[in-house]
Design a protein around this motif. Structure first.
Motif, PDB file in Angstrom:
ATOM      1  N   ASN A 146       0.815  -1.218   0.000  1.00  0.00           N
ATOM      2  CA  ASN A 146       0.000   0.000   0.000  1.00  0.00           C
ATOM      3  C   ASN A 146       0.849   1.269   0.000  1.00  0.00           C
ATOM      4  O   ASN A 146       0.537   2.228  -0.702  1.00  0.00           O
ATOM      5  CB  ASN A 146      -0.966  -0.007   1.188  1.00  0.00           C
ATOM      6  CG  ASN A 146      -2.042  -1.054   1.033  1.00  0.00           C
ATOM      7  OD1 ASN A 146      -2.420  -1.415  -0.080  1.00  0.00           O
ATOM      8  ND2 ASN A 146      -2.540  -1.578   2.136  1.00  0.00           N
ATOM      9  N   ARG A 147       1.920   1.279   0.782  1.00  0.00           N
ATOM     10  CA  ARG A 147       2.783   2.468   0.834  1.00  0.00           C
ATOM     11  C   ARG A 147       3.472   2.699  -0.510  1.00  0.00           C
ATOM     12  O   ARG A 147       3.543   3.837  -0.983  1.00  0.00           O
ATOM     13  CB  ARG A 147       3.819   2.333   1.954  1.00  0.00           C
ATOM     14  CG  ARG A 147       3.233   2.272   3.352  1.00  0.00           C
ATOM     15  CD  ARG A 147       2.571   3.543   3.752  1.00  0.00           C
ATOM     16  NE  ARG A 147       3.585   4.534   4.055  1.00  0.00           N
ATOM     17  CZ  ARG A 147       3.350   5.671   4.656  1.00  0.00           C
ATOM     18  NH1 ARG A 147       2.142   5.985   5.039  1.00  0.00           N
ATOM     19  NH2 ARG A 147       4.322   6.516   4.883  1.00  0.00           N
ATOM     20  N   LEU A 148       3.979   1.631  -1.119  1.00  0.00           N
ATOM     21  CA  LEU A 148       4.638   1.791  -2.417  1.00  0.00           C
ATOM     22  C   LEU A 148       3.645   2.234  -3.487  1.00  0.00           C
ATOM     23  O   LEU A 148       3.971   3.061  -4.342  1.00  0.00           O
ATOM     24  CB  LEU A 148       5.340   0.503  -2.825  1.00  0.00           C
ATOM     25  CG  LEU A 148       6.545   0.091  -1.971  1.00  0.00           C
ATOM     26  CD1 LEU A 148       7.100  -1.239  -2.435  1.00  0.00           C
ATOM     27  CD2 LEU A 148       7.617   1.169  -1.976  1.00  0.00           C
ATOM     28  N   ALA A 149       2.419   1.693  -3.434  1.00  0.00           N
ATOM     29  CA  ALA A 149       1.392   2.085  -4.403  1.00  0.00           C
ATOM     30  C   ALA A 149       1.049   3.566  -4.263  1.00  0.00           C
ATOM     31  O   ALA A 149       0.710   4.233  -5.249  1.00  0.00           O
ATOM     32  CB  ALA A 149       0.143   1.228  -4.227  1.00  0.00           C
ATOM     33  N   ALA A 150       1.164   4.093  -3.040  1.00  0.00           N
ATOM     34  CA  ALA A 150       0.871   5.507  -2.797  1.00  0.00           C
ATOM     35  C   ALA A 150       2.096   6.399  -2.968  1.00  0.00           C
ATOM     36  O   ALA A 150       2.029   7.608  -2.759  1.00  0.00           O
ATOM     37  CB  ALA A 150       0.313   5.678  -1.379  1.00  0.00           C
ATOM     38  N   GLY A 151       3.229   5.803  -3.334  1.00  0.00           N
ATOM     39  CA  GLY A 151       4.456   6.576  -3.515  1.00  0.00           C
ATOM     40  C   GLY A 151       5.096   7.001  -2.200  1.00  0.00           C
ATOM     41  O   GLY A 151       5.861   7.959  -2.170  1.00  0.00           O
ATOM     42  N   GLU A 152       4.798   6.293  -1.139  1.00  0.00           N
ATOM     43  CA  GLU A 152       5.325   6.605   0.188  1.00  0.00           C
ATOM     44  C   GLU A 152       6.360   5.564   0.609  1.00  0.00           C
ATOM     45  O   GLU A 152       6.445   4.483   0.035  1.00  0.00           O
ATOM     46  CB  GLU A 152       4.193   6.647   1.219  1.00  0.00           C
ATOM     47  CG  GLU A 152       3.148   7.702   0.946  1.00  0.00           C
ATOM     48  CD  GLU A 152       3.664   9.115   1.167  1.00  0.00           C
ATOM     49  OE1 GLU A 152       4.546   9.298   2.027  1.00  0.00           O
ATOM     50  OE2 GLU A 152       3.182  10.020   0.469  1.00  0.00           O
ATOM     51  N   THR A 153       7.112   5.868   1.653  1.00  0.00           N
ATOM     52  CA  THR A 153       8.118   4.952   2.185  1.00  0.00           C
ATOM     53  C   THR A 153       7.480   4.055   3.237  1.00  0.00           C
ATOM     54  O   THR A 153       6.857   4.557   4.176  1.00  0.00           O
ATOM     55  CB  THR A 153       9.275   5.744   2.826  1.00  0.00           C
ATOM     56  OG1 THR A 153       9.816   6.617   1.836  1.00  0.00           O
ATOM     57  CG2 THR A 153      10.348   4.809   3.346  1.00  0.00           C
ATOM     58  N   PRO A 154       7.614   2.736   3.096  1.00  0.00           N
ATOM     59  CA  PRO A 154       7.049   1.834   4.106  1.00  0.00           C
ATOM     60  C   PRO A 154       7.870   1.854   5.397  1.00  0.00           C
ATOM     61  O   PRO A 154       9.057   2.173   5.381  1.00  0.00           O
ATOM     62  CB  PRO A 154       7.107   0.461   3.440  1.00  0.00           C
ATOM     63  CG  PRO A 154       8.100   0.582   2.353  1.00  0.00           C
ATOM     64  CD  PRO A 154       8.184   2.027   1.965  1.00  0.00           C
TER      65      PRO A 154
END
Length: 173
Positions: A146-154
């Protein structure tokens, strides 16, 4: 990249396996520089070699594994994908995944080499702290997806998070 020879070095070959029809089958292909499918982590219970380029790995229901698929043609890379899946019982509902029979519970899916490479680095970091990636909390893989799909760092997976997951699993939460 990890090739076919790395399979024998992976942890997890168990003794008596259930009948093959109760297991998840993953067909791997390795044609150098054309099609390369491999398991990055997972604990298969059986392996069937079809020929020098193809084999099938068998996973128990509930086991988690990472399947990496890469393909190229004369123009360059046409596919880079990494799926982290949980094997399901044959009668359970599941998502279909190419080369995986009957399918699986997709915990994480990324496409494109930069994202695949990033997830491979996250897996390396988990192994570096002494945790086998197949034992990581399934919710962590969903979080990473989910974080990668949102362009965020997990968030990093830590030993403290892992202990909490193991305790929760032990008490049935």
């Amino acid at each position: 990249m990890i090739g076919l020879a790395a399979a024998s070095a992976r942890v997890g070959r168990a003794g008596a396996a259930p009948p093959p029809d109760e297991l998840t089958h993953v067909e791997l292909v390795w044609i150098e520089k054309q099609i390369e499918h491999w398991i990055r982590f997972g604990c298969e219970v059986r392996e069937q070699v079809l020929d020098r380029r193809r084999r099938i790995l068998f996973f128990r229901p509930g086991s988690v594994f990472a399947l990496v698929r890469w393909a190229a043609n004369e123009h360059g890379t046409v596919l880079s994908r990494l799926d982290i899946l949980r094997a399901v019982p044959c009668s359970a509902p599941c998502q279909t995944v190419h080369t995986v029979t009957p399918g699986g519970d997709i915990l994480l899916r990324v496409d494109g080499w930069p994202k695949v490479e990033h997830v491979l680095q996250l897996i390396d970091a988990i192994e570096a702290i002494g945790i086998h990636p197949a034992e990581v909390a399934p919710d962590h893989w969903r979080h990473v997806h989910n974080r990668l799909a949102a362009g965020e760092t997990p968030r990093a997976y830590t030993m403290q998070r892992h202990r909490a997951f193991l305790l929760a699993r032990r008490i049935g939460v």
